[in-house]
Design a protein around this motif. Structure first.
Motif, PDB file in Angstrom:
ATOM      1  N   LEU A   1      -3.336  13.175   3.070  1.00 32.39           N
ATOM      2  CA  LEU A   1      -2.976  11.894   3.690  1.00 32.39           C
ATOM      3  C   LEU A   1      -1.670  11.244   3.061  1.00 32.39           C
ATOM      4  O   LEU A   1      -1.171  11.548   1.752  1.00 32.39           O
ATOM      5  N   ARG A   2      -0.870  10.289   3.641  1.00 34.99           N
ATOM      6  CA  ARG A   2       0.246   9.995   3.233  1.00 34.99           C
ATOM      7  C   ARG A   2       0.109   8.689   2.236  1.00 34.99           C
ATOM      8  O   ARG A   2       0.916   8.717   1.359  1.00 34.99           O
ATOM      9  N   GLY A   3      -1.083   8.173   2.021  1.00 35.17           N
ATOM     10  CA  GLY A   3      -1.424   7.119   1.186  1.00 35.17           C
ATOM     11  C   GLY A   3      -2.602   6.641   1.117  1.00 35.17           C
ATOM     12  O   GLY A   3      -3.470   6.973   1.862  1.00 35.17           O
TER      13      GLY A   3
ATOM     14  N   LEU B   1       5.096 -13.830   5.743  1.00 33.59           N
ATOM     15  CA  LEU B   1       5.436 -12.773   4.841  1.00 33.59           C
ATOM     16  C   LEU B   1       6.145 -11.840   5.509  1.00 33.59           C
ATOM     17  O   LEU B   1       7.321 -11.267   4.595  1.00 33.59           O
ATOM     18  N   LEU B   2       6.126 -11.265   6.698  1.00 30.22           N
ATOM     19  CA  LEU B   2       6.702 -10.024   7.233  1.00 30.22           C
ATOM     20  C   LEU B   2       7.625 -10.758   8.148  1.00 30.22           C
ATOM     21  O   LEU B   2       8.476  -9.900   8.572  1.00 30.22           O
ATOM     22  N   GLY B   3       7.580 -11.992   8.664  1.00 26.39           N
ATOM     23  CA  GLY B   3       8.454 -12.464   9.867  1.00 26.39           C
ATOM     24  C   GLY B   3       7.956 -11.906  11.235  1.00 26.39           C
ATOM     25  O   GLY B   3       8.496 -12.122  12.129  1.00 26.39           O
ATOM     26  N   TYR B   4       6.713 -11.295  11.098  1.00 19.08           N
ATOM     27  CA  TYR B   4       5.942 -10.910  12.511  1.00 19.08           C
ATOM     28  C   TYR B   4       4.633 -10.724  11.853  1.00 19.08           C
ATOM     29  O   TYR B   4       4.221 -10.542  10.735  1.00 19.08           O
TER      30      TYR B   4
ATOM     31  N   GLN C   1      -1.170   2.713  -2.503  1.00 20.30           N
ATOM     32  CA  GLN C   1      -0.412   4.044  -3.099  1.00 20.30           C
ATOM     33  C   GLN C   1       0.325   4.769  -2.035  1.00 20.30           C
ATOM     34  O   GLN C   1      -0.296   4.943  -0.946  1.00 20.30           O
ATOM     35  N   GLY C   2       1.092   5.477  -2.519  1.00 24.68           N
ATOM     36  CA  GLY C   2       2.068   6.064  -1.320  1.00 24.68           C
ATOM     37  C   GLY C   2       2.899   5.500  -0.535  1.00 24.68           C
ATOM     38  O   GLY C   2       3.135   4.445  -0.416  1.00 24.68           O
ATOM     39  N   GLN C   3       3.454   6.437   0.374  1.00 26.14           N
ATOM     40  CA  GLN C   3       4.502   5.864   1.469  1.00 26.14           C
ATOM     41  C   GLN C   3       4.027   6.440   2.722  1.00 26.14           C
ATOM     42  O   GLN C   3       3.652   7.391   3.151  1.00 26.14           O
ATOM     43  N   PHE C   4       3.752   5.454   3.790  1.00 19.78           N
ATOM     44  CA  PHE C   4       3.133   5.580   4.998  1.00 19.78           C
ATOM     45  C   PHE C   4       3.703   4.579   6.086  1.00 19.78           C
ATOM     46  O   PHE C   4       4.008   3.384   5.621  1.00 19.78           O
TER      47      PHE C   4
ATOM     48  N   ALA D   1       2.775  -0.693   7.473  1.00 23.31           N
ATOM     49  CA  ALA D   1       3.553   0.431   6.608  1.00 23.31           C
ATOM     50  C   ALA D   1       3.249  -0.102   5.331  1.00 23.31           C
ATOM     51  O   ALA D   1       3.078  -1.284   4.864  1.00 23.31           O
ATOM     52  N   SER D   2       3.425   1.048   4.360  1.00 17.76           N
ATOM     53  CA  SER D   2       3.264   0.818   3.086  1.00 17.76           C
ATOM     54  C   SER D   2       3.947  -0.234   2.369  1.00 17.76           C
ATOM     55  O   SER D   2       3.365  -0.920   1.529  1.00 17.76           O
ATOM     56  N   GLY D   3       5.074  -0.336   2.567  1.00 20.41           N
ATOM     57  CA  GLY D   3       5.875  -1.445   2.009  1.00 20.41           C
ATOM     58  C   GLY D   3       5.357  -2.796   2.263  1.00 20.41           C
ATOM     59  O   GLY D   3       5.126  -3.728   1.814  1.00 20.41           O
TER      60      GLY D   3
END
Length: 393
Positions: free
Chosen positions: A297-299, A372-375, A327-330, A354-356
């Protein structure tokens, strides 16, 4: 053969009649054989043994059953051809041995199956082939097309290109994933042991054969031993775990001695041989089963007690407000794990963010996503339709 003195580890519902019906009724069967059997403990391809399995598989195909073979042995055969006494540890040497040995392995199966009027096809897979949804569907379509044309697929892990990050780890796991991929009725794991015992029979003379049990029973993992032979990579534990994985698509698993005379034919006739690990009746939807089958898994995201309770008891979607860490980057659409505060995986699902982005959303109500995200793509981090609990049958 069955140990007449053995006591089955099974629910009362698993009667002699029900197991007989289960075995006789299997129409699509995945058969996995290990390296030590295929190569006669590393001494080279065992032509007589492969011939016996091919004879039986051809007979089963003649009964109208669909058969898929998952065969180890490429690396072991390559070691023999290269004159190596010990299995190498370097990935480049393992890949070289696989490249050499795969030639002989495919030729042997083609020769022996053709002697009985059955065509064969070599199929090499990596986990990357099954981790991507489109490639997963392509692999499924290819295998089902081969079966439709009465061609027997002989599958192995593509050891010539695989690395530690994308490998299945052992062909027991690969056999279970193939059983899930084609929605098989039965997975037969042929090994150098008579079946699963309550303890290692090589060390404990009081060990008893487990005749019948339910796949996924935690007690089975305790019973299972450690590593197998020096030739292969699997052990009894990998077979028990493979049975649990195969049960996710409704496939029961038999673990049996590979040199038992006519074992495949006798099993298909309903005879009890080795250990039967029966699958529960309920099965996952194909997409959810695919998510569970991801080995890497990516995260992951960690959730608080309230979110964990809603997931487990109510089958709710995962909202950002219930997340405490990422956790992780996805990226959006990746399969991620959902874990409780102790790090135990509870579920898997498709990430909507996404993870970020997910890190920014931790602990925040859905109404704040756009700010928070703009969308705002979705109000949930993982929608319940794209989520499956790991403890679900």
């Amino acid at each position: 053969m069955w140990d007449e003195g053995a006591k089955p580890l099974a629910s009362p519902a698993m009667t002699e009649t029900s197991t007989h019906t289960l075995l006789r009724g299997a129409r699509r069967i995945v058969i996995k054989v290990g390296s030590s059997l295929v190569t006669n403990e590393g001494r080279g391809l065992d032509e007589a043994a492969v011939g016996q399995w091919c004879r039986q598989m051809a007979a089963l195909a003649g009964q109208g059953r669909e058969i898929i073979m998952v065969s180890s042995g490429a690396i072991a055969e390559g070691m023999k051809r290269l004159g190596w006494a010990r299995r190498p540890s370097q990935i480049n040497e393992l890949q070289a041995a696989a490249a050499v040995g795969q030639m002989g392995l495919a030729q042997m199966y083609e020769k022996k199956l053709r002697e009985h009027g059955l065509g064969s096809a070599q199929v090499l897979l990596t986990h990357a082939d099954l981790a991507d949804r489109e490639r997963y569907l392509n692999a499924r379509s290819t295998l089902l097309t081969l079966l439709h044309h009465r061609v027997l697929p002989v599958i192995n892990e593509n050891d010539t290109v695989v690395n530690d990050e994308i490998r299945f780890g052992d062909n027991d796991t690969l056999g279970a994933l193939v059983a899930n991929l084609v929605e098989a009725d039965l997975l037969v794991i042929l090994t150098d042991q008579k079946g699963l015992f309550t303890a290692d029979p090589r060390r404990d003379p009081g060990a008893r054969l487990v005749e019948v049990a339910q796949a996924g029973d935690a007690e089975l993992e305790r019973m299972a031993g450690g590593a197998g032979s020096s030739v292969g990579t699997g052990g009894m534990l990998t077979k028990v775990l493979a049975a649990r994985r195969a049960a996710g698509s409704g496939a029961s698993t038999v673990i049996a001695w590979g040199r038992e005379p006519d074992a495949l034919l006798r099993l298909a006739a309903g005879e009890r041989i080795g250990t039967l690990l029966a699958a529960p009746q309920r099965t996952r939807q194909a997409r959810k089963r695919w998510m569970v089958d991801q080995l890497q898994l990516r995260g992951s995201v960690t959730v608080d007690a309230g979110a964990a309770a809603k997931l487990l008891a109510e089958g709710k979607s995962l909202l950002p407000i219930g997340m405490t860490a990422v956790q992780g980057q996805f990226v959006r659409g990746d399969v991620i794990a959902i874990c409780d505060a102790a790090g135990r995986p509870l579920a898997r699902g498709l990430a909507n963010y996404a993870s970020g982005e997910a890190r920014l959303l931790c602990g925040k109500p859905s109404g704040e996503i756009a700010a928070l995200l703009g969308y705002a793509a979705e109000p949930e981090m993982v929608h319940r339709d794209n989520l499956t609990l790991l403890d679900a049958p």
